[in-house]
Scaffold this active site. Structure first.
Site, mmCIF file in Angstrom:
data_model
loop_
_atom_site.group_PDB
_atom_site.id
_atom_site.type_symbol
_atom_site.label_atom_id
_atom_site.label_comp_id
_atom_site.label_asym_id
_atom_site.label_seq_id
_atom_site.Cartn_x
_atom_site.Cartn_y
_atom_site.Cartn_z
ATOM 1 N N ASP A 35 24.857 33.129 35.689
ATOM 2 C CA ASP A 35 23.939 32.503 36.659
ATOM 3 C C ASP A 35 24.066 30.980 36.619
ATOM 4 O O ASP A 35 24.057 30.306 37.650
ATOM 5 C CB ASP A 35 22.489 32.966 36.455
ATOM 6 N N ASP A 73 34.423 38.596 41.102
ATOM 7 C CA ASP A 73 34.395 38.902 42.530
ATOM 8 C C ASP A 73 33.403 37.974 43.224
ATOM 9 O O ASP A 73 33.696 37.364 44.253
ATOM 10 C CB ASP A 73 33.996 40.367 42.740
HETATM 11 C C1 IPM Z 1 38.210 41.088 46.455
HETATM 12 C C2 IPM Z 1 37.533 42.060 47.369
HETATM 13 C C3 IPM Z 1 37.678 43.460 46.793
HETATM 14 C C4 IPM Z 1 36.950 43.472 45.456
HETATM 15 C C5 IPM Z 1 37.176 44.603 47.708
HETATM 16 C C6 IPM Z 1 37.888 44.594 49.037
HETATM 17 C C7 IPM Z 1 37.278 45.940 47.047
HETATM 18 O O1 IPM Z 1 36.218 41.700 47.576
HETATM 19 O O2 IPM Z 1 39.425 41.216 46.234
HETATM 20 O O3 IPM Z 1 37.541 40.175 45.970
HETATM 21 O O4 IPM Z 1 35.737 43.671 45.399
HETATM 22 O O5 IPM Z 1 37.620 43.275 44.438
HETATM 23 MG MG MG Z 2 35.661 39.846 46.698
#
Ligand code: IPM
Ligand code: MG
Length: 383
Positions: free
Chosen positions: A241, A265
Protein backbone atom coordinates in the site's frame (compact mmCIF):
# COMPACT_ATOMS: atom_id res chain seq x y z
CA UNK A 1 18.50 -22.55 -32.07
CA UNK A 2 19.89 -19.09 -31.76
CA UNK A 3 22.71 -17.47 -33.63
CA UNK A 4 23.26 -20.28 -36.12
CA UNK A 5 24.95 -19.20 -39.32
CA UNK A 6 22.78 -20.05 -42.28
CA UNK A 7 23.62 -23.27 -44.02
CA UNK A 8 24.26 -22.04 -47.51
CA UNK A 9 26.27 -23.96 -50.05
CA UNK A 10 30.04 -23.56 -50.09
CA UNK A 11 31.22 -20.32 -51.59
CA UNK A 12 27.87 -18.61 -51.18
CA UNK A 13 27.34 -15.74 -48.83
CA UNK A 14 30.85 -15.82 -47.49
CA UNK A 15 30.89 -12.11 -46.95
CA UNK A 16 28.16 -11.93 -44.39
CA UNK A 17 27.31 -14.31 -41.61
CA UNK A 18 23.56 -14.51 -41.59
CA UNK A 19 21.99 -15.50 -38.27
CA UNK A 20 18.62 -17.19 -38.21
CA UNK A 21 16.11 -16.86 -35.38
CA UNK A 22 12.70 -18.43 -34.93
CA UNK A 23 9.94 -16.19 -33.63
CA UNK A 24 6.41 -17.29 -32.81
CA UNK A 25 3.75 -14.64 -33.47
CA UNK A 26 0.50 -14.74 -31.50
CA UNK A 27 -1.39 -11.57 -32.51
CA UNK A 28 -4.57 -12.44 -30.59
CA UNK A 29 -7.54 -10.08 -30.44
CA UNK A 30 -8.56 -6.43 -30.79
CA UNK A 31 -5.59 -4.20 -31.57
CA UNK A 32 -3.17 -7.11 -31.10
CA UNK A 33 -2.88 -7.92 -34.84
CA UNK A 34 -2.62 -4.21 -35.74
CA UNK A 35 0.33 -3.54 -33.45
CA UNK A 36 2.07 -6.83 -34.28
CA UNK A 37 2.02 -5.81 -37.93
CA UNK A 38 3.88 -2.59 -37.12
CA UNK A 39 6.50 -4.42 -35.08
CA UNK A 40 7.10 -6.72 -38.08
CA UNK A 41 7.60 -3.68 -40.26
CA UNK A 42 10.31 -2.48 -37.89
CA UNK A 43 11.90 -5.93 -37.56
CA UNK A 44 12.08 -6.18 -41.37
CA UNK A 45 14.35 -3.14 -41.40
CA UNK A 46 16.46 -4.68 -38.62
CA UNK A 47 16.89 -7.81 -40.77
CA UNK A 48 18.03 -5.77 -43.75
CA UNK A 49 20.32 -3.44 -41.87
CA UNK A 50 22.01 -6.03 -39.66
CA UNK A 51 21.79 -9.11 -41.90
CA UNK A 52 19.66 -11.43 -39.77
CA UNK A 53 16.91 -13.76 -40.78
CA UNK A 54 13.81 -13.87 -38.63
CA UNK A 55 11.63 -16.90 -39.38
CA UNK A 56 8.06 -16.37 -38.28
CA UNK A 57 5.34 -18.82 -37.43
CA UNK A 58 1.88 -17.57 -36.51
CA UNK A 59 -0.66 -19.14 -34.14
CA UNK A 60 -4.25 -18.14 -33.42
CA UNK A 61 -4.88 -17.61 -29.70
CA UNK A 62 -7.17 -15.83 -27.25
CA UNK A 63 -10.75 -15.05 -28.28
CA UNK A 64 -9.82 -15.73 -31.91
CA UNK A 65 -8.54 -19.13 -30.76
CA UNK A 66 -11.81 -19.85 -28.97
CA UNK A 67 -13.73 -19.04 -32.17
CA UNK A 68 -11.46 -21.14 -34.37
CA UNK A 69 -10.42 -24.05 -32.14
CA UNK A 70 -12.70 -23.88 -29.09
CA UNK A 71 -9.78 -23.03 -26.79
CA UNK A 72 -7.68 -19.92 -26.17
CA UNK A 73 -4.40 -21.82 -26.22
CA UNK A 74 -3.77 -25.11 -28.02
CA UNK A 75 -1.02 -27.52 -26.94
CA UNK A 76 0.35 -27.16 -30.50
CA UNK A 77 0.90 -23.47 -29.85
CA UNK A 78 2.81 -24.15 -26.65
CA UNK A 79 4.91 -26.75 -28.48
CA UNK A 80 5.67 -24.23 -31.24
CA UNK A 81 6.67 -21.67 -28.60
CA UNK A 82 9.05 -24.14 -27.00
CA UNK A 83 10.78 -24.65 -30.35
CA UNK A 84 11.14 -20.90 -30.90
CA UNK A 85 13.70 -18.41 -29.65
CA UNK A 86 10.96 -16.02 -28.55
CA UNK A 87 7.24 -15.27 -28.69
CA UNK A 88 5.82 -11.93 -29.81
CA UNK A 89 2.42 -11.71 -28.17
CA UNK A 90 -0.21 -9.13 -29.14
CA UNK A 91 -3.18 -8.99 -26.77
CA UNK A 92 -6.19 -11.12 -25.85
CA UNK A 93 -9.79 -10.51 -24.82
CA UNK A 94 -12.90 -8.61 -25.88
CA UNK A 95 -16.59 -8.18 -25.03
CA UNK A 96 -17.55 -11.14 -27.22
CA UNK A 97 -15.85 -13.57 -24.82
CA UNK A 98 -16.48 -11.65 -21.60
CA UNK A 99 -18.82 -14.02 -19.78
CA UNK A 100 -17.02 -14.51 -16.43
CA UNK A 101 -18.68 -17.91 -16.02
CA UNK A 102 -17.48 -19.27 -19.36
CA UNK A 103 -15.30 -22.37 -19.21
CA UNK A 104 -12.84 -20.97 -21.70
CA UNK A 105 -11.58 -17.41 -21.54
CA UNK A 106 -9.20 -15.48 -23.82
CA UNK A 107 -6.92 -14.80 -20.81
CA UNK A 108 -6.21 -18.55 -20.61
CA UNK A 109 -3.84 -17.93 -23.52
CA UNK A 110 -1.50 -15.60 -21.70
CA UNK A 111 -1.75 -17.36 -18.33
CA UNK A 112 -1.15 -20.75 -20.00
CA UNK A 113 1.86 -19.48 -21.96
CA UNK A 114 3.43 -18.04 -18.82
CA UNK A 115 2.92 -21.19 -16.80
CA UNK A 116 3.73 -23.76 -19.46
CA UNK A 117 6.85 -21.97 -20.68
CA UNK A 118 8.00 -21.37 -17.11
CA UNK A 119 8.13 -17.59 -17.63
CA UNK A 120 8.42 -16.61 -13.99
CA UNK A 121 9.97 -13.16 -14.33
CA UNK A 122 8.02 -10.29 -15.84
CA UNK A 123 10.04 -7.15 -16.54
CA UNK A 124 8.10 -3.94 -17.03
CA UNK A 125 10.29 -0.88 -17.58
CA UNK A 126 8.75 2.52 -16.84
CA UNK A 127 10.60 5.46 -18.28
CA UNK A 128 9.09 8.87 -18.69
CA UNK A 129 10.35 10.19 -21.98
CA UNK A 130 11.52 13.80 -21.45
CA UNK A 131 9.33 14.90 -24.37
CA UNK A 132 6.29 13.28 -22.84
CA UNK A 133 6.39 14.89 -19.41
CA UNK A 134 3.19 16.76 -20.24
CA UNK A 135 1.40 13.60 -21.36
CA UNK A 136 0.77 12.27 -17.88
CA UNK A 137 -1.91 13.28 -15.41
CA UNK A 138 0.90 13.89 -12.90
CA UNK A 139 2.87 17.12 -12.61
CA UNK A 140 6.04 17.22 -14.76
CA UNK A 141 8.19 18.12 -11.75
CA UNK A 142 7.06 14.94 -9.98
CA UNK A 143 7.76 12.79 -13.03
CA UNK A 144 11.15 14.23 -13.90
CA UNK A 145 13.83 11.54 -13.83
CA UNK A 146 11.45 8.59 -13.54
CA UNK A 147 13.24 5.48 -14.81
CA UNK A 148 12.44 2.16 -13.15
CA UNK A 149 11.88 -1.48 -13.91
CA UNK A 150 9.15 -3.40 -12.11
CA UNK A 151 9.84 -7.12 -11.85
CA UNK A 152 6.69 -9.08 -11.27
CA UNK A 153 6.68 -12.75 -10.25
CA UNK A 154 4.53 -14.40 -12.90
CA UNK A 155 3.87 -18.08 -12.29
CA UNK A 156 2.92 -18.24 -8.61
CA UNK A 157 0.75 -16.55 -6.01
CA UNK A 158 -2.97 -15.97 -6.24
CA UNK A 159 -3.09 -16.49 -9.99
CA UNK A 160 -2.16 -20.16 -9.79
CA UNK A 161 -2.40 -21.31 -6.11
CA UNK A 162 -4.70 -24.25 -5.34
CA UNK A 163 -7.42 -24.51 -4.13
CA UNK A 164 -8.94 -22.13 -6.62
CA UNK A 165 -12.64 -22.67 -7.06
CA UNK A 166 -16.23 -21.57 -6.64
CA UNK A 167 -18.99 -23.54 -4.99
CA UNK A 168 -22.31 -23.16 -3.23
CA UNK A 169 -23.46 -24.38 0.16
CA UNK A 170 -26.18 -23.58 2.71
CA UNK A 171 -24.48 -20.23 3.45
CA UNK A 172 -24.68 -19.22 -0.19
CA UNK A 173 -22.08 -18.83 -2.97
CA UNK A 174 -18.43 -19.19 -2.00
CA UNK A 175 -15.10 -18.67 -3.74
CA UNK A 176 -11.47 -19.24 -2.87
CA UNK A 177 -8.08 -18.36 -4.33
CA UNK A 178 -4.84 -19.35 -2.66
CA UNK A 179 -1.80 -17.18 -2.08
CA UNK A 180 1.12 -19.55 -1.76
CA UNK A 181 4.82 -19.09 -2.40
CA UNK A 182 7.74 -21.41 -1.88
CA UNK A 183 11.21 -20.39 -0.80
CA UNK A 184 12.60 -21.38 -4.21
CA UNK A 185 10.06 -19.31 -6.13
CA UNK A 186 10.80 -16.22 -4.05
CA UNK A 187 14.54 -16.65 -4.17
CA UNK A 188 14.75 -16.96 -7.97
CA UNK A 189 12.66 -13.85 -8.64
CA UNK A 190 14.38 -11.77 -5.99
CA UNK A 191 17.73 -12.71 -7.58
CA UNK A 192 16.47 -11.41 -10.93
CA UNK A 193 15.81 -8.14 -9.09
CA UNK A 194 19.25 -7.95 -7.51
CA UNK A 195 21.01 -8.86 -10.76
CA UNK A 196 19.16 -6.15 -12.66
CA UNK A 197 19.68 -3.54 -9.91
CA UNK A 198 23.40 -4.30 -10.08
CA UNK A 199 23.40 -3.28 -13.78
CA UNK A 200 21.48 -0.09 -13.00
CA UNK A 201 21.49 2.34 -10.07
CA UNK A 202 21.97 -0.44 -7.48
CA UNK A 203 18.77 0.02 -5.57
CA UNK A 204 16.17 -2.71 -5.10
CA UNK A 205 12.75 -2.15 -3.53
CA UNK A 206 11.11 -5.40 -2.47
CA UNK A 207 7.34 -4.96 -2.14
CA UNK A 208 5.27 -7.22 0.14
CA UNK A 209 2.48 -7.20 2.71
CA UNK A 210 4.56 -8.57 5.57
CA UNK A 211 2.41 -6.88 8.22
CA UNK A 212 -0.55 -9.12 7.39
CA UNK A 213 0.35 -12.02 5.10
CA UNK A 214 2.46 -15.07 5.93
CA UNK A 215 3.67 -15.16 2.33
CA UNK A 216 4.70 -11.53 2.80
CA UNK A 217 6.79 -12.38 5.83
CA UNK A 218 8.47 -15.21 3.95
CA UNK A 219 9.06 -12.89 1.00
CA UNK A 220 10.76 -10.28 3.18
CA UNK A 221 12.86 -12.87 5.01
CA UNK A 222 14.17 -14.39 1.79
CA UNK A 223 14.78 -11.03 0.11
CA UNK A 224 16.90 -10.04 3.11
CA UNK A 225 18.85 -13.33 3.05
CA UNK A 226 19.52 -13.13 -0.71
CA UNK A 227 20.58 -9.51 -0.22
CA UNK A 228 23.65 -10.72 1.69
CA UNK A 229 25.01 -11.97 -1.66
CA UNK A 230 24.63 -8.44 -3.09
CA UNK A 231 26.30 -6.08 -0.62
CA UNK A 232 26.69 -3.50 -3.41
CA UNK A 233 22.91 -3.23 -3.92
CA UNK A 234 20.83 -1.18 -1.47
CA UNK A 235 17.78 -3.24 -0.51
CA UNK A 236 14.68 -1.61 0.92
CA UNK A 237 11.33 -3.16 1.81
CA UNK A 238 8.01 -1.42 1.24
CA UNK A 239 4.52 -2.56 2.06
CA UNK A 240 2.42 -2.72 -1.08
CA UNK A 241 0.00 0.00 0.00
CA UNK A 242 2.87 2.38 0.77
CA UNK A 243 4.54 1.46 -2.53
CA UNK A 244 1.32 2.32 -4.40
CA UNK A 245 1.40 5.74 -2.72
CA UNK A 246 5.11 6.34 -3.29
CA UNK A 247 4.80 5.54 -7.00
CA UNK A 248 2.65 8.65 -7.33
CA UNK A 249 4.37 10.76 -4.70
CA UNK A 250 7.99 10.24 -5.69
CA UNK A 251 8.31 7.95 -8.74
CA UNK A 252 11.92 8.90 -9.48
CA UNK A 253 12.99 7.41 -6.13
CA UNK A 254 12.58 3.88 -7.57
CA UNK A 255 15.20 1.96 -9.51
CA UNK A 256 14.18 -1.73 -9.53
CA UNK A 257 11.04 -3.02 -7.81
CA UNK A 258 10.46 -6.74 -7.23
CA UNK A 259 7.11 -8.09 -6.11
CA UNK A 260 4.67 -10.98 -6.22
CA UNK A 261 2.23 -11.69 -9.04
CA UNK A 262 -0.95 -9.88 -7.99
CA UNK A 263 0.76 -6.84 -6.47
CA UNK A 264 2.84 -6.58 -9.63
CA UNK A 265 -0.25 -6.70 -11.82
CA UNK A 266 -1.79 -3.77 -9.97
CA UNK A 267 1.35 -1.68 -9.48
CA UNK A 268 2.39 -1.95 -13.14
CA UNK A 269 -0.90 -0.51 -14.40
CA UNK A 270 -0.40 2.32 -11.94
CA UNK A 271 3.23 2.80 -12.97
CA UNK A 272 2.24 2.77 -16.66
CA UNK A 273 0.21 5.90 -16.13
CA UNK A 274 3.35 7.75 -15.08
CA UNK A 275 4.46 7.44 -18.70
CA UNK A 276 1.24 9.00 -19.92
CA UNK A 277 -0.15 6.10 -21.88
CA UNK A 278 -0.28 2.35 -21.66
CA UNK A 279 0.48 2.51 -25.37
CA UNK A 280 4.14 3.18 -24.56
CA UNK A 281 4.85 0.31 -22.18
CA UNK A 282 6.62 -2.86 -23.32
CA UNK A 283 7.20 -5.98 -21.26
CA UNK A 284 9.25 -9.15 -21.23
CA UNK A 285 8.36 -12.43 -19.52
CA UNK A 286 11.42 -14.58 -19.02
CA UNK A 287 12.17 -18.12 -17.96
CA UNK A 288 15.51 -19.63 -17.01
CA UNK A 289 18.49 -18.00 -18.69
CA UNK A 290 21.49 -19.49 -20.46
CA UNK A 291 24.96 -18.58 -19.27
CA UNK A 292 25.11 -15.68 -21.71
CA UNK A 293 21.89 -14.27 -20.23
CA UNK A 294 19.63 -15.12 -23.19
CA UNK A 295 16.80 -17.66 -23.28
CA UNK A 296 13.14 -18.06 -24.18
CA UNK A 297 10.91 -15.11 -23.50
CA UNK A 298 7.47 -13.79 -24.33
CA UNK A 299 7.24 -10.14 -25.29
CA UNK A 300 4.02 -8.18 -25.15
CA UNK A 301 2.78 -4.66 -24.68
CA UNK A 302 1.25 -4.20 -21.26
CA UNK A 303 -1.90 -2.68 -22.75
CA UNK A 304 -4.76 -5.02 -23.52
CA UNK A 305 -6.70 -5.69 -26.71
CA UNK A 306 -8.52 -2.30 -26.50
CA UNK A 307 -11.65 -3.51 -28.35
CA UNK A 308 -13.09 0.04 -28.22
CA UNK A 309 -10.51 1.28 -30.74
CA UNK A 310 -9.80 -1.96 -32.64
CA UNK A 311 -9.90 -1.55 -36.43
CA UNK A 312 -9.87 2.26 -36.20
CA UNK A 313 -6.15 2.72 -36.98
CA UNK A 314 -5.73 4.60 -33.70
CA UNK A 315 -3.71 2.11 -31.67
CA UNK A 316 -0.26 3.16 -30.52
CA UNK A 317 2.19 0.53 -31.81
CA UNK A 318 5.14 1.78 -29.74
CA UNK A 319 4.60 -0.59 -26.80
CA UNK A 320 4.66 -3.54 -29.22
CA UNK A 321 7.65 -2.15 -31.14
CA UNK A 322 9.55 -1.59 -27.88
CA UNK A 323 8.60 -5.12 -26.79
CA UNK A 324 10.22 -6.39 -30.00
CA UNK A 325 13.35 -4.44 -29.02
CA UNK A 326 13.34 -6.17 -25.63
CA UNK A 327 13.04 -9.49 -27.47
CA UNK A 328 16.13 -8.75 -29.54
CA UNK A 329 18.09 -7.88 -26.40
CA UNK A 330 16.87 -10.50 -23.94
CA UNK A 331 16.13 -13.58 -26.05
CA UNK A 332 18.30 -13.15 -29.14
CA UNK A 333 21.23 -11.35 -27.52
CA UNK A 334 21.14 -8.58 -30.16
CA UNK A 335 21.90 -5.54 -28.04
CA UNK A 336 22.91 -3.17 -30.86
CA UNK A 337 19.79 -4.03 -32.83
CA UNK A 338 17.55 -3.48 -29.78
CA UNK A 339 19.16 -0.12 -29.13
CA UNK A 340 18.66 0.84 -32.79
CA UNK A 341 14.90 0.36 -32.42
CA UNK A 342 14.77 2.27 -29.13
CA UNK A 343 16.72 5.12 -30.68
CA UNK A 344 14.43 5.17 -33.71
CA UNK A 345 11.41 5.46 -31.38
CA UNK A 346 13.04 8.36 -29.54
CA UNK A 347 13.85 10.10 -32.82
CA UNK A 348 10.29 9.65 -34.15
CA UNK A 349 8.91 11.07 -30.89
CA UNK A 350 11.32 13.98 -30.92
CA UNK A 351 10.25 14.78 -34.49
CA UNK A 352 6.73 15.12 -33.15
CA UNK A 353 5.18 11.83 -34.33
CA UNK A 354 2.30 10.88 -32.03
CA UNK A 355 -0.64 8.50 -32.13
CA UNK A 356 -3.93 9.99 -30.83
CA UNK A 357 -3.47 8.61 -27.28
CA UNK A 358 -0.37 10.75 -26.79
CA UNK A 359 -1.23 13.52 -29.26
CA UNK A 360 -1.40 17.23 -28.58
CA UNK A 361 -1.22 20.66 -30.13
CA UNK A 362 1.68 21.26 -32.50
CA UNK A 363 2.45 17.56 -32.91
CA UNK A 364 2.22 15.26 -35.94
CA UNK A 365 -0.68 13.05 -34.96
CA UNK A 366 -0.58 9.95 -37.16
CA UNK A 367 -2.31 6.58 -37.39
CA UNK A 368 -0.97 3.20 -36.32
CA UNK A 369 0.62 2.36 -39.66
CA UNK A 370 2.25 5.75 -40.12
CA UNK A 371 3.82 5.52 -36.67
CA UNK A 372 5.18 2.06 -37.50
CA UNK A 373 6.58 3.36 -40.79
CA UNK A 374 8.16 6.38 -39.09
CA UNK A 375 10.03 4.12 -36.67
CA UNK A 376 10.97 1.58 -39.37
CA UNK A 377 12.44 4.28 -41.61
CA UNK A 378 14.52 5.60 -38.74
CA UNK A 379 15.85 2.12 -38.00
CA UNK A 380 16.86 1.82 -41.63
CA UNK A 381 18.66 5.15 -41.66
CA UNK A 382 20.42 4.28 -38.43
CA UNK A 383 19.16 7.39 -36.68
C1 IPM B 1 -1.34 -8.33 -17.38
C2 IPM B 1 -2.80 -8.60 -17.58
C3 IPM B 1 -3.07 -10.08 -17.34
C4 IPM B 1 -2.72 -10.36 -15.88
C5 IPM B 1 -4.51 -10.55 -17.67
C6 IPM B 1 -4.86 -10.27 -19.10
C7 IPM B 1 -4.72 -11.99 -17.33
O1 IPM B 1 -3.56 -7.78 -16.77
O2 IPM B 1 -0.52 -8.93 -18.10
O3 IPM B 1 -1.01 -7.51 -16.53
O4 IPM B 1 -3.54 -10.16 -14.99
O5 IPM B 1 -1.60 -10.80 -15.64
MG1 MG C 1 -2.45 -6.33 -15.68
Amino acid sequence: MRGKPSTRGPGLCRLRRMSTYRILLTPGDGIGPEVIEESLKVLARVQERFGHEFQYQEEIIGGAGIDKHGVALRPETVAAAKKSDAVLFGAVGGPKWDDPKADVRPEDAILGMRKQLGLFANLRPVRVHPLMLDGSTLKPEVLQGTDMVVIRELTGGLYFGKPKKRWENAQGRQGVDTLRYSEKEIERIVRVGFDLARQRRKKLTSVDKANVLRTGQLWREIATEVGRDYPDVALEHQLVDAAAMNLLRNPSSFDVIVTENMFGDILTDEAAMLAGSMGMMPSASLGRRRKDGTGIGLYEPIHGSAPDIAGQKKANPLAMILSAAMMLRLSLGLEGEAAAIERAVDVALSEGYRTPDIGGAGLRVVDTAAMGTAVAERVEKGE
